[in-house]
Design a protein around this motif. Sequence first.
Motif, PDB file in Angstrom:
ATOM      1  N   CYS A 111      31.648  46.290  25.358  1.00 56.30           N
ATOM      2  CA  CYS A 111      31.033  46.879  25.956  1.00 56.30           C
ATOM      3  C   CYS A 111      30.060  47.607  24.984  1.00 56.30           C
ATOM      4  O   CYS A 111      30.873  47.380  23.985  1.00 56.30           O
ATOM      5  N   PHE A 112      28.704  47.656  25.077  1.00 59.01           N
ATOM      6  CA  PHE A 112      28.049  47.543  24.264  1.00 59.01           C
ATOM      7  C   PHE A 112      26.468  48.174  25.326  1.00 59.01           C
ATOM      8  O   PHE A 112      27.192  48.539  25.803  1.00 59.01           O
ATOM      9  N   SER A 113      25.585  48.091  24.240  1.00 55.80           N
ATOM     10  CA  SER A 113      24.528  48.869  25.141  1.00 55.80           C
ATOM     11  C   SER A 113      22.947  48.472  25.269  1.00 55.80           C
ATOM     12  O   SER A 113      23.113  47.793  24.154  1.00 55.80           O
ATOM     13  N   SER A 114      21.853  49.194  25.303  1.00 53.42           N
ATOM     14  CA  SER A 114      20.590  49.139  25.624  1.00 53.42           C
ATOM     15  C   SER A 114      19.940  50.558  24.339  1.00 53.42           C
ATOM     16  O   SER A 114      20.293  51.686  24.735  1.00 53.42           O
ATOM     17  N   PRO A 115      19.838  49.763  22.815  1.00 50.77           N
ATOM     18  CA  PRO A 115      19.231  51.131  22.402  1.00 50.77           C
ATOM     19  C   PRO A 115      17.791  51.426  22.473  1.00 50.77           C
ATOM     20  O   PRO A 115      17.151  50.101  23.187  1.00 50.77           O
ATOM     21  N   PHE A 116      17.058  51.995  22.318  1.00 55.26           N
ATOM     22  CA  PHE A 116      16.238  52.578  23.100  1.00 55.26           C
ATOM     23  C   PHE A 116      15.428  53.172  22.097  1.00 55.26           C
ATOM     24  O   PHE A 116      13.648  52.936  22.145  1.00 55.26           O
ATOM     25  N   ASP A 117      15.352  52.935  20.545  1.00 57.83           N
ATOM     26  CA  ASP A 117      14.804  53.730  19.059  1.00 57.83           C
ATOM     27  C   ASP A 117      15.438  53.056  18.132  1.00 57.83           C
ATOM     28  O   ASP A 117      16.996  52.812  18.526  1.00 57.83           O
ATOM     29  N   ASN A 139      10.915  45.636  25.586  1.00 56.20           N
ATOM     30  CA  ASN A 139      10.691  44.140  24.936  1.00 56.20           C
ATOM     31  C   ASN A 139       9.241  43.890  23.818  1.00 56.20           C
ATOM     32  O   ASN A 139       9.141  42.996  24.015  1.00 56.20           O
ATOM     33  N   ASN A 140       8.801  45.036  24.504  1.00 53.77           N
ATOM     34  CA  ASN A 140       6.742  45.463  23.477  1.00 53.77           C
ATOM     35  C   ASN A 140       7.443  45.558  22.390  1.00 53.77           C
ATOM     36  O   ASN A 140       6.681  46.035  21.678  1.00 53.77           O
ATOM     37  N   HIS A 141       8.690  46.306  22.290  1.00 51.61           N
ATOM     38  CA  HIS A 141       8.986  47.430  21.083  1.00 51.61           C
ATOM     39  C   HIS A 141       9.598  46.837  19.938  1.00 51.61           C
ATOM     40  O   HIS A 141      10.639  46.311  19.233  1.00 51.61           O
ATOM     41  N   LEU A 142       8.610  46.277  19.373  1.00 51.73           N
ATOM     42  CA  LEU A 142       9.390  44.958  18.423  1.00 51.73           C
ATOM     43  C   LEU A 142       9.960  45.363  17.036  1.00 51.73           C
ATOM     44  O   LEU A 142      10.568  45.168  17.016  1.00 51.73           O
ATOM     45  N   PRO A 143       9.429  46.729  16.659  1.00 50.14           N
ATOM     46  CA  PRO A 143       9.933  47.615  15.834  1.00 50.14           C
ATOM     47  C   PRO A 143      11.027  47.573  16.123  1.00 50.14           C
ATOM     48  O   PRO A 143      12.105  47.519  15.582  1.00 50.14           O
ATOM     49  N   LEU A 144      11.820  47.419  17.074  1.00 50.09           N
ATOM     50  CA  LEU A 144      13.144  47.854  17.617  1.00 50.09           C
ATOM     51  C   LEU A 144      13.818  46.490  17.496  1.00 50.09           C
ATOM     52  O   LEU A 144      14.954  46.214  17.403  1.00 50.09           O
ATOM     53  N   ILE A 145      13.148  45.489  18.219  1.00 50.09           N
ATOM     54  CA  ILE A 145      13.736  43.628  18.998  1.00 50.09           C
ATOM     55  C   ILE A 145      13.885  43.801  16.852  1.00 50.09           C
ATOM     56  O   ILE A 145      15.243  43.091  16.227  1.00 50.09           O
ATOM     57  N   GLU A 146      13.179  44.071  15.629  1.00 48.88           N
ATOM     58  CA  GLU A 146      13.446  43.589  14.758  1.00 48.88           C
ATOM     59  C   GLU A 146      14.655  44.522  13.894  1.00 48.88           C
ATOM     60  O   GLU A 146      15.219  43.645  13.498  1.00 48.88           O
ATOM     61  N   THR A 159      13.031  39.962  29.694  1.00 55.64           N
ATOM     62  CA  THR A 159      11.553  39.708  30.176  1.00 55.64           C
ATOM     63  C   THR A 159      10.454  40.364  31.587  1.00 55.64           C
ATOM     64  O   THR A 159       9.623  39.695  31.242  1.00 55.64           O
ATOM     65  N   GLY A 160      11.690  41.273  32.197  1.00 54.97           N
ATOM     66  CA  GLY A 160      10.597  41.839  32.978  1.00 54.97           C
ATOM     67  C   GLY A 160       8.905  42.691  32.510  1.00 54.97           C
ATOM     68  O   GLY A 160       9.225  42.874  31.747  1.00 54.97           O
ATOM     69  N   MET A 161       8.176  41.788  33.146  1.00 54.75           N
ATOM     70  CA  MET A 161       6.518  42.223  33.318  1.00 54.75           C
ATOM     71  C   MET A 161       6.512  41.532  31.600  1.00 54.75           C
ATOM     72  O   MET A 161       5.084  41.327  31.727  1.00 54.75           O
ATOM     73  N   ALA A 162       7.235  40.743  31.306  1.00 55.81           N
ATOM     74  CA  ALA A 162       6.371  39.794  29.883  1.00 55.81           C
ATOM     75  C   ALA A 162       5.305  38.809  30.473  1.00 55.81           C
ATOM     76  O   ALA A 162       6.334  37.851  30.511  1.00 55.81           O
ATOM     77  N   THR A 163       4.384  38.337  29.695  1.00 53.89           N
ATOM     78  CA  THR A 163       3.906  37.134  29.798  1.00 53.89           C
ATOM     79  C   THR A 163       4.469  36.264  28.987  1.00 53.89           C
ATOM     80  O   THR A 163       5.545  36.678  28.321  1.00 53.89           O
ATOM     81  N   LEU A 164       4.517  34.720  28.792  1.00 57.09           N
ATOM     82  CA  LEU A 164       4.722  34.493  28.145  1.00 57.09           C
ATOM     83  C   LEU A 164       4.653  34.090  26.626  1.00 57.09           C
ATOM     84  O   LEU A 164       5.251  34.237  25.944  1.00 57.09           O
ATOM     85  N   SER A 165       3.609  35.105  26.575  1.00 51.24           N
ATOM     86  CA  SER A 165       2.607  35.112  25.217  1.00 51.24           C
ATOM     87  C   SER A 165       4.072  36.346  24.963  1.00 51.24           C
ATOM     88  O   SER A 165       4.208  36.731  23.749  1.00 51.24           O
ATOM     89  N   ASP A 166       4.004  37.634  25.197  1.00 48.96           N
ATOM     90  CA  ASP A 166       4.835  38.356  25.214  1.00 48.96           C
ATOM     91  C   ASP A 166       6.184  37.526  24.765  1.00 48.96           C
ATOM     92  O   ASP A 166       6.966  38.340  24.266  1.00 48.96           O
TER      93      ASP A 166
END
Length: 351
Positions: A111-117, A139-146, A159-166
């Motif tokens: 069991c794990f989760s998606s954090p949103f902040d 997936n554009n929330h770079l501070p969260l990803i970091e 990767t929903g809605m993300a361009t290749l560069s995103d």
Amino acid sequence: MNSVIHIGHRAIGADHTPFIIAEMSGNHNQSLERAFEIVDAAAEAGAHALKLQTYTADTITLNVRNKDFLIEDKNSLWDGSNLHDLYQKAYTPWEWHKPIMERAEKHGMLCFSSPFDESAVDFLESLNVPAYKIASFENNHLPLIEKVAKTGKPMIISTGMATLSDIEEAVKTARAAGCKDLILLKCTSTYPASPNNTNVLAIPHLKQMFDCQIGLSDHTMGVGVSVAAVAHGATVVEKHFTLNRADGGVDSAFSLEPAELKLLVVESERAWQSLGSVQYGPTAAEQKSLMFKRSVYFSEDVKAGEVLTVDNLRVVRPGFGLHPRFYQNLIGKKARIAIEKGTPAAWALIE
């Protein structure tokens, strides 16, 4: 690329059965007892992991009533909803996380989760989750990803809605911050999604582009798209899950029910088993079936010196005689010895 990623006790990779994640989301309908029932049903269906979402209405949006915060889309399940109201209805109370995770653990299910902040990451770290999932909308929330990457735990990014560069920016951010075990999920962010806008052919392309494992976050109905994704190399499949779509709930309309989730587990494994390798000719399992191939047999008794004709030679089953390619060459030749009807043709019998 790490060819095998471990999340808890589970190995994920091309040489392992697809990793099936059941996403609870808000389908608990604000009932902890129902959440427990979803955990039990997911485990019974054979899911390898249950996933939660960790946010509150205030950590994901603002309590504002202007038009920017109103969903206006007649094709949306949430048309007419204010964002804050929707997330207040859909969120999983943080005090539920530990008992839900403990319930999953009793079944041997991860069991794990998606954090949103960032505060959600701190909270999930206190629960020692084995991995993190970044939702498509984040997936554009770079501070969260970091911040997630710095935990050192495996990270799954939709990767929903993300361009290749995103996607490239998200992957670079994750890897620069220390993420070594990364899985990207092909995702179409419509709810439900349709098979014809899922584009599973992107899976091998994503694998080539980013040198990591690829899976599918699937919002289509049924299991066919997920099975197709496995055939194209997906090592992970995530599906929203509920006890009964008729019970309602924010995501129920595009969620699998228990029998469907069980079917997904079974059929995705079958798809994975079928991949094999590029091989031609009879497999070991097919050896006994070779007798059902055609070959040349004597169809009548033949005397020594008798001419072979279409009347005493035939191409029939079983396959123990000469290959049918030699049939025309045999016509007109003579028998070296007397030959009994039903004898497989062989060069030693021919003058």
